[in-house]
Design a protein around this motif. Structure first.
Motif, PDB file in Angstrom:
ATOM      1  N   VAL A 214       0.830  -1.197   0.000  1.00 18.82           N
ATOM      2  CA  VAL A 214       0.000   0.000   0.000  1.00 18.82           C
ATOM      3  C   VAL A 214       0.867   1.250   0.000  1.00 18.82           C
ATOM      4  O   VAL A 214       0.583   2.222  -0.699  1.00 18.82           O
ATOM      5  N   GLU A 215       1.919   1.232   0.810  1.00 17.01           N
ATOM      6  CA  GLU A 215       2.880   2.319   0.857  1.00 17.01           C
ATOM      7  C   GLU A 215       4.229   1.722   1.214  1.00 17.01           C
ATOM      8  O   GLU A 215       4.298   0.554   1.632  1.00 17.01           O
ATOM      9  N   SER A 347      -6.467   5.684  -0.151  1.00 19.72           N
ATOM     10  CA  SER A 347      -5.659   5.323  -1.313  1.00 19.72           C
ATOM     11  C   SER A 347      -6.298   5.796  -2.609  1.00 19.72           C
ATOM     12  O   SER A 347      -7.504   6.049  -2.680  1.00 19.72           O
ATOM     13  N   LYS A 351      -3.110   2.503  -3.898  1.00 22.01           N
ATOM     14  CA  LYS A 351      -1.809   2.929  -3.391  1.00 22.01           C
ATOM     15  C   LYS A 351      -1.961   4.214  -2.575  1.00 22.01           C
ATOM     16  O   LYS A 351      -2.789   5.064  -2.882  1.00 22.01           O
ATOM     17  N   THR A 356       1.636   6.522  -4.983  1.00 19.33           N
ATOM     18  CA  THR A 356       0.583   6.768  -5.962  1.00 19.33           C
ATOM     19  C   THR A 356       1.226   7.157  -7.291  1.00 19.33           C
ATOM     20  O   THR A 356       2.367   7.594  -7.339  1.00 19.33           O
TER      21      THR A 356
END
Length: 464
Positions: A214-215, A347, A351, A356
């Protein structure tokens, strides 16, 4: 005169070459908790003020005197609560609806530090976690005097340089992976497995648990279609006959609902209403013909409160959105799927900033962006500098397109906007950098926290 050649649009001037300016444009104050009436009609007042929003606890570091209390207010739009880890049964609020408040005593807690969080499913993973310091000079009066950051003016000034350096780190990481013009910014298009003699397009969508970054440094167990969040983009044409083999490899029953697509009742994908649940290990076949241009999406409609926020969603496009005359050919068509809960959390296209994807466009290009809200909250999507021409709502062309810099997208909604940068939005002629225009959700706790920008932030970068 074309729609984008507006005489009432002020000149924006050349953008600054350094993206570090973005660290300033989102620096606004924190939310303030307001006392509300309790269930008995008395006014809740005093104590350390704590605000709950989607999806943050403010302040993140809460100071309270030993034996003191908190006034917890829900300033968000969804229900939230606040509990102390390890003491959930003894120290916690009830579920608070929007605007409600509750007093939370901490008399049962010894002096020390504790983790607090929202216990509603998915909210902690989305960012609703903080630290409670009991004793050591805390207390309601100190909290009232030290402001929203939970520190005195002297403490803030002393740490300011270090704080700015900390907030620069995600910006630098974002620039390390900066994209090129036309680089893929959304989920890739799903190719059919086969096309049958009668023209039926056959697809496979497999739902399974997937490791998903996700990060940086945060990989979660997402529930994903075909191993990606969002699921792949299904791009169809009007009149297509479609057969989708849905394979459920999850440890829980599921199904697929085709949100915004007119289907036969048996293909609507709502277990226990229009079909049986698709059990773990089973396959279910959906068949329908698409008859109209649509900006639609597909997602689970079973245990949807966690299956969708955890990643079971994807964009679906049928044909082309009817565009106003004289806007120029579209050079990029980009889905932007919004989420705010579950393991994916705040997100854009699965992301969180700084990983992103930027949108990069040349001066004069027309970029068509489709917003899809698969989250639990409204998201006002704000693009700095370059106006958005809103051309369709839920895939239906608007008879009167309109310009906006902020487009409010509610859960389940889709908005389609055209963005065309002009010379006014370009970098200086002698600049080697693009003009970086901030692009983010304008619920500020969805875009920035104590260590800088995160979550629902990207840029629209203009190049010559």
């Amino acid at each position: 005169m074309g729609l984008f050649n507006r005489t009432d649009t002020p000149a924006f001037g050349a953008a600054a070459a350094s993206f570090s300016l973005l660290a300033m444009v989102l620096s606004f104050g924190a939310l303030v908790a307001v006392a509300q009436e309790d269930d008995g009609g008395g006014v809740i007042a005093g104590g350390t003020q704590v605000a709950l929003t989607e999806f943050a606890i403010t302040p993140e570091m809460i100071n309270v005197a030993e034996g003191g209390s908190l006034t917890v207010t829900n300033n968000g739009t969804a229900a939230h609560n606040l509990v102390v880890e390890g003491h959930e049964d003894a120290v916690g609020t009830p579920d608070l609806n929007a605007g409600e408040a509750a007093s939370l005593g901490v008399g049962d807690l010894e002096a020390g530090s504790y983790t607090v969080y929202c216990a509603i499913s998915g909210h902690r993973d989305a960012g609703m976690e903080g630290t409670l310091h009991v004793g050591g000079g805390g207390g309601g009066e100190v909290a009232q005097e030290t402001g929203s950051a939970g520190a005195t003016a002297e403490e803030l000034l002393a740490s300011n340089a270090d704080d700015d350096a900390l907030m620069l780190e995600p910006v630098a990481k974002f620039l390390e992976n900066f994209g090129e013009v036309g680089a893929e910014t959304g989920p890739p298009i799903l190719d059919p497995d086969s096309i049958e003699p009668d023209g039926t397009k056959v697809y496979t969508l497999t739902a399974a648990e997937t490791d998903w970054e996700v990060e940086p440094g945060k990989t979660v167990k997402a529930w994903a279609y075909n191993g990606m969040v969002p699921g792949p983009t299904m791009q169809l044409e009007v009149g297509d006959k479609v057969r989708v083999n849905f394979v459920n490899e999850l440890p829980q029953s599921s199904a697929i609902h085709w949100h915004g697509i007119e289907t036969p009742i048996g293909a609507d994908g709502v277990p226990l209403v229009t079909q049986d649940p698709v059990l773990p290990g089973e396959t279910y076949v959906y068949e329908f013909t698409v008859r109209n241009p649509q900006v639609a999406m597909y997602h689970s409609h079973h245990h949807a409160e966690h299956q969708v926020p955890d990643g079971l969603f994807g964009p679906l496009l049928v044909g082309d959105v009817a565009l106003p005359a004289d806007v120029g050919p579209v050079t990029q068509e980009i889905p932007m799927v919004l989420n705010d809960a579950g393991v994916i959390g705040l997100s854009l296209n699965g992301k969180s900033f700084p990983i992103t994807k930027p949108i990069v466009a040349k001066v004069g290009e027309s970029v068509l962006i489709h917003y899809y809200n698969e989250g639990l909250s409204i998201h006002p999507m704000h693009l700095h500098g370059v106006p958005q021409l809103v051309v369709a709502k839920d895939g239906f062309p608007l008879p009167q397109p309109y310009f906006a810099d902020t487009v409010n997208v509610a859960p389940g909604e889709r908005y389609s906007v055209l963005v065309r940068p002009t010379e006014e939005h370009a970098p200086p002629v002698d600049s080697e950098s693009p003009a970086y225009w901030a692009f983010h959700c304008h619920i500020l706790t969805h875009a920035e926290r104590h260590d800088g920008m995160f979550g629902m932030v990207t840029v629209f970068a203009v190049v010559r």
